[in-house]
Scaffold this motif. Structure first.
Motif, PDB file in Angstrom:
ATOM      1  N   THR A 188      -7.104 -19.554 -38.563  1.00  0.00           N
ATOM      2  CA  THR A 188      -8.241 -18.885 -39.206  1.00  0.00           C
ATOM      3  C   THR A 188      -8.298 -17.403 -38.852  1.00  0.00           C
ATOM      4  O   THR A 188      -8.526 -16.558 -39.722  1.00  0.00           O
ATOM      5  N   LYS A 214      -7.876 -14.371 -41.652  1.00  0.00           N
ATOM      6  CA  LYS A 214      -8.876 -13.313 -41.850  1.00  0.00           C
ATOM      7  C   LYS A 214      -8.267 -11.940 -41.617  1.00  0.00           C
ATOM      8  O   LYS A 214      -8.518 -11.000 -42.370  1.00  0.00           O
ATOM      9  N   LYS A 252      -7.688  -8.882 -44.489  1.00  0.00           N
ATOM     10  CA  LYS A 252      -8.163  -7.514 -44.315  1.00  0.00           C
ATOM     11  C   LYS A 252      -7.027  -6.517 -44.427  1.00  0.00           C
ATOM     12  O   LYS A 252      -7.165  -5.470 -45.036  1.00  0.00           O
TER      13      LYS A 252
END
Length: 67
Positions: free
Chosen positions: A55, A59, A63
């Protein structure tokens, strides 16, 4: 692989050693790769080898490089 250091704020900071991904991690990434670009996937692999969870790596990759 030897960890090499660099200076940050006057202190030597050691780089994290890269670990091989487990079989389970590789299988999960393979399923995930259907939905994402190779650039996204390579960024995730790099992060996970440095110790991030799936996770956290996802993420971070979203980005940095997007889908």
């Amino acid at each position: 692989m030897l960890a090499t250091g660099h200076v940050k704020n006057g202190k030597v900071v050691m780089a994290a050693k890269k670990k091989a991904l487990t079989k389970n991690q590789e299988e999960t990434l393979k399923k995930h790769s259907v939905h994402h670009t190779s650039k996204h996937m390579s960024e995730m692999r790099k992060s996970m080898k440095s110790g991030k969870t799936f996770t956290q790596a996802h993420k971070s990759a979203m980005k940095k490089v997007g889908k």
